[in-house]
Scaffold this motif. Structure first.
Motif, PDB file in Angstrom:
ATOM      1  N   UNK A  15      -9.729  54.616  37.323  1.00  0.00           N
ATOM      2  CA  UNK A  15     -10.532  53.779  36.543  1.00  0.00           C
ATOM      3  C   UNK A  15      -9.658  53.013  35.489  1.00  0.00           C
ATOM      4  N   UNK A  16      -8.611  53.417  34.938  1.00  0.00           N
ATOM      5  CA  UNK A  16      -7.885  52.713  34.021  1.00  0.00           C
ATOM      6  C   UNK A  16      -7.609  51.410  34.483  1.00  0.00           C
ATOM      7  N   UNK A  17      -7.147  51.408  35.607  1.00  0.00           N
ATOM      8  CA  UNK A  17      -6.614  50.103  36.575  1.00  0.00           C
ATOM      9  C   UNK A  17      -7.858  49.037  36.332  1.00  0.00           C
ATOM     10  N   UNK A  18      -8.930  49.652  36.790  1.00  0.00           N
ATOM     11  CA  UNK A  18     -10.046  48.770  37.019  1.00  0.00           C
ATOM     12  C   UNK A  18     -10.388  48.037  35.374  1.00  0.00           C
ATOM     13  N   UNK A  19     -10.558  49.401  34.336  1.00  0.00           N
ATOM     14  CA  UNK A  19     -10.694  48.678  33.163  1.00  0.00           C
ATOM     15  C   UNK A  19      -9.746  47.690  32.657  1.00  0.00           C
ATOM     16  N   UNK A  20      -8.432  47.875  33.148  1.00  0.00           N
ATOM     17  CA  UNK A  20      -7.534  46.907  32.602  1.00  0.00           C
ATOM     18  C   UNK A  20      -7.557  45.524  33.159  1.00  0.00           C
ATOM     19  N   UNK A  21      -8.697  45.429  34.174  1.00  0.00           N
ATOM     20  CA  UNK A  21      -8.855  43.963  34.678  1.00  0.00           C
ATOM     21  C   UNK A  21      -8.808  43.686  36.164  1.00  0.00           C
ATOM     22  N   UNK A  22      -8.780  44.988  36.882  1.00  0.00           N
ATOM     23  CA  UNK A  22      -8.708  44.964  38.203  1.00  0.00           C
ATOM     24  C   UNK A  22      -9.983  44.891  38.946  1.00  0.00           C
ATOM     25  N   UNK A  23     -10.519  44.030  39.677  1.00  0.00           N
ATOM     26  CA  UNK A  23     -11.709  44.214  40.182  1.00  0.00           C
ATOM     27  C   UNK A  23     -12.407  45.496  40.825  1.00  0.00           C
ATOM     28  N   UNK A  24     -11.616  45.674  41.561  1.00  0.00           N
ATOM     29  CA  UNK A  24     -11.761  47.051  42.606  1.00  0.00           C
ATOM     30  C   UNK A  24     -10.319  47.351  43.119  1.00  0.00           C
ATOM     31  N   UNK A  25     -10.204  48.694  43.188  1.00  0.00           N
ATOM     32  CA  UNK A  25      -9.298  49.399  44.035  1.00  0.00           C
ATOM     33  C   UNK A  25      -9.533  50.648  44.443  1.00  0.00           C
ATOM     34  N   UNK A  26      -8.901  51.159  45.511  1.00  0.00           N
ATOM     35  CA  UNK A  26      -9.093  52.503  46.198  1.00  0.00           C
ATOM     36  C   UNK A  26      -7.768  53.165  46.627  1.00  0.00           C
ATOM     37  N   UNK A  27      -7.663  54.303  46.701  1.00  0.00           N
ATOM     38  CA  UNK A  27      -6.338  55.038  46.996  1.00  0.00           C
ATOM     39  C   UNK A  27      -6.613  56.163  47.938  1.00  0.00           C
ATOM     40  N   UNK A  40     -12.560  52.755  42.480  1.00  0.00           N
ATOM     41  CA  UNK A  40     -13.089  52.185  41.111  1.00  0.00           C
ATOM     42  C   UNK A  40     -13.308  50.649  41.210  1.00  0.00           C
ATOM     43  N   UNK A  41     -14.464  50.432  40.538  1.00  0.00           N
ATOM     44  CA  UNK A  41     -14.869  48.971  40.414  1.00  0.00           C
ATOM     45  C   UNK A  41     -15.656  48.397  41.636  1.00  0.00           C
ATOM     46  N   UNK A  42     -15.546  47.187  41.677  1.00  0.00           N
ATOM     47  CA  UNK A  42     -16.168  46.323  42.871  1.00  0.00           C
ATOM     48  C   UNK A  42     -15.716  45.780  43.999  1.00  0.00           C
ATOM     49  N   UNK A  43     -16.158  45.833  45.172  1.00  0.00           N
ATOM     50  CA  UNK A  43     -15.798  44.954  46.183  1.00  0.00           C
ATOM     51  C   UNK A  43     -16.180  43.348  46.217  1.00  0.00           C
ATOM     52  N   UNK A  51     -16.364  49.351  45.674  1.00  0.00           N
ATOM     53  CA  UNK A  51     -15.531  49.392  46.555  1.00  0.00           C
ATOM     54  C   UNK A  51     -15.636  51.074  46.939  1.00  0.00           C
ATOM     55  N   UNK A  52     -15.151  51.389  48.293  1.00  0.00           N
ATOM     56  CA  UNK A  52     -14.929  52.359  48.689  1.00  0.00           C
ATOM     57  C   UNK A  52     -13.780  53.145  49.413  1.00  0.00           C
ATOM     58  N   UNK A 341      -4.871  50.243  47.509  1.00  0.00           N
ATOM     59  CA  UNK A 341      -5.249  48.974  47.748  1.00  0.00           C
ATOM     60  C   UNK A 341      -5.929  48.159  46.623  1.00  0.00           C
ATOM     61  N   UNK A 342      -5.544  47.006  46.466  1.00  0.00           N
ATOM     62  CA  UNK A 342      -6.379  46.373  45.149  1.00  0.00           C
ATOM     63  C   UNK A 342      -6.769  44.953  45.545  1.00  0.00           C
ATOM     64  N   UNK A 343      -7.827  44.427  45.131  1.00  0.00           N
ATOM     65  CA  UNK A 343      -8.572  43.281  45.446  1.00  0.00           C
ATOM     66  C   UNK A 343      -8.294  41.939  44.644  1.00  0.00           C
ATOM     67  N   UNK A 344      -7.176  41.998  43.758  1.00  0.00           N
ATOM     68  CA  UNK A 344      -6.715  40.725  43.054  1.00  0.00           C
ATOM     69  C   UNK A 344      -5.301  40.760  43.066  1.00  0.00           C
ATOM     70  N   UNK A 345      -4.819  39.478  43.022  1.00  0.00           N
ATOM     71  CA  UNK A 345      -3.320  39.322  43.136  1.00  0.00           C
ATOM     72  C   UNK A 345      -2.900  38.094  42.327  1.00  0.00           C
TER      73      UNK A 345
END
Length: 375
Positions: A15-27, A40-43, A51-52, A341-345
């Motif tokens: 959740x901290x990664x999402x709050x830092x600015x990542x739209x969505x990530x999963x692991x 955490x976050x959105x797809x 995201x799931x 996996x993250x959805x922003x680069x």
């Protein structure tokens, strides 16, 4: 059995990664038989679709480990020699003395001296954005371009060499792995995608992993947001993209569960032989695309900063595509694993000298990795 996975800490770190600015990530994190999965976050930032943890994702250069494993299988069969010059197999692609000096091993560990064909390394090759010379518009221009791998290899071979064959540090280059793809096709008589699917993906029992032929990701997946160092603002979705610009060197679609399963089986000697795995883990210094010097084996490398534990070093690979990224680590004993996996680069903006500036996402991801791998 004692629970060694702190689910609350992992959830919070994600959740901290999402709050830092990542739209969505999963692991997914594994410790023996124990498994944690989180998201955490959105797809989709427009609709808020979440995201799931079971989503399919473009995992970029994690593909290189799959391609290297396929090549090593052919080494085991005697059809490829690790220290045989590439000219013995593909004389027209790397001609002359250079082809006789560059071995298959040098392609696998990036010590061939062959340049990267992407313009990030050579601005004269303007198929894709270069910070100084073109711009992010070319990402849109080539969304559905079908590149010829032989032409891409030709660009890399024609560009000025980045080192002498076998010299270190090597320089990371997709040209090496496109050549390995052509080598696979030459010795097996079948398309590399088909060979890798049958002998690596299916052999490892991966149900949600594929090398797609078209520009779409099949099945549930996230949109992929490319920021290009702040030049695309707001970040734009590039989840639909023809991946022929990298082919089976970085075009794999997978899930975090499949990625962990693959690396666990690889390090257990169940994808290639233990002798081949030993070759894979022989490292040399290589300059990465980010300009850092890392230790690199044959499509596999120890994770920088991961350190060692009672089970040994962590091995794996990372990968990026336009808008997406992934990282996989597996401890040498196979027990502790992480795939993210993250959805922003390229979220970092550049300073006046063109260097990426620190971003809160960087620190948040580093904390997530520490919690995942050490608890």
């Amino acid at each position: 059995m004692k629970n060694t996975l702190d689910s609350a800490a992992l959830d919070a770190a994600l959740e901290d990664v999402h709050r830092a600015g990542m739209p969505g990530l999963f692991a997914e994190v594994r410790d023996g038989e124990q498994v944690w999965r989180g998201a955490a976050g959105v797809a989709d930032v427009a609709t808020g679709r979440p995201v799931t943890a079971d989503m399919r994702h473009r995992v970029g250069s994690i593909t290189k480990t799959f391609t290297a494993a396929a090549v090593l299988q052919q080494v085991e069969s005697g059809r490829i020699g690790l220290d045989t010059p590439i000219a013995r197999y593909l004389p027209t692609l790397v001609p002359g003395e250079r082809g006789e000096a560059i071995t298959v091993r040098m392609l696998l560990d990036h010590t061939s001296g062959l340049a990267e064909y992407l313009p990030c390394a050579y601005p004269s090759l303007k198929a894709y954005p270069d910070l100084a010379h073109t711009g992010p518009q070319s990402l849109d221009d080539h969304r559905f371009t079908r590149f010829d791998p032989v032409e891409l290899i030709g660009m890399g071979v024609a560009a000025p060499a980045v080192g002498a064959p076998g010299g270190t540090p090597g320089v990371y280059s997709n040209t090496n792995y496109l050549l390995l793809v052509e080598l696979l096709e030459h010795v097996t008589g079948t398309a590399a995608e088909q060979y890798i699917t049958r002998n690596v993906i299916e052999r490892a029992g991966l149900r949600d992993t594929a090398l797609p032929a078209g520009p779409h990701v099949e099945g549930p997946h996230s949109l992929l947001y490319e920021a290009w160092f702040g030049m695309i603002d707001p970040p734009r979705d590039y989840s639909v993209y023809d991946m022929s610009w990298v082919g089976p060197s970085a075009s794999l679609v997978s899930t975090v569960s499949d990625v962990n399963r693959f690396y666990g089986m690889l390090l257990a000697g169940e994808v290639i032989s233990p002798a081949s795995l030993e070759q894979m883990q022989r490292t040399v210094p290589v300059v990465s695309q980010e300009g850092r010097t890392i230790d690199y084996g044959l499509g596999l490398h120890p994770m920088p900063g991961a350190g060692t534990t009672g089970g040994g070093a962590f091995w794996g690979h990372g990968g990026t595509v336009w808008g997406g990224g992934a990282l996989a680590m597996t401890r040498a004993d196979g027990r502790r694993q992480m795939a993210v996996a993250v959805n922003l680069q390229r979220w970092n903006r550049l300073d006046a000298s063109g260097r990426p500036q620190p971003h809160p996402i960087d620190d948040a991801l580093a904390r997530l990795y520490r919690v995942a791998m050490y608890g």
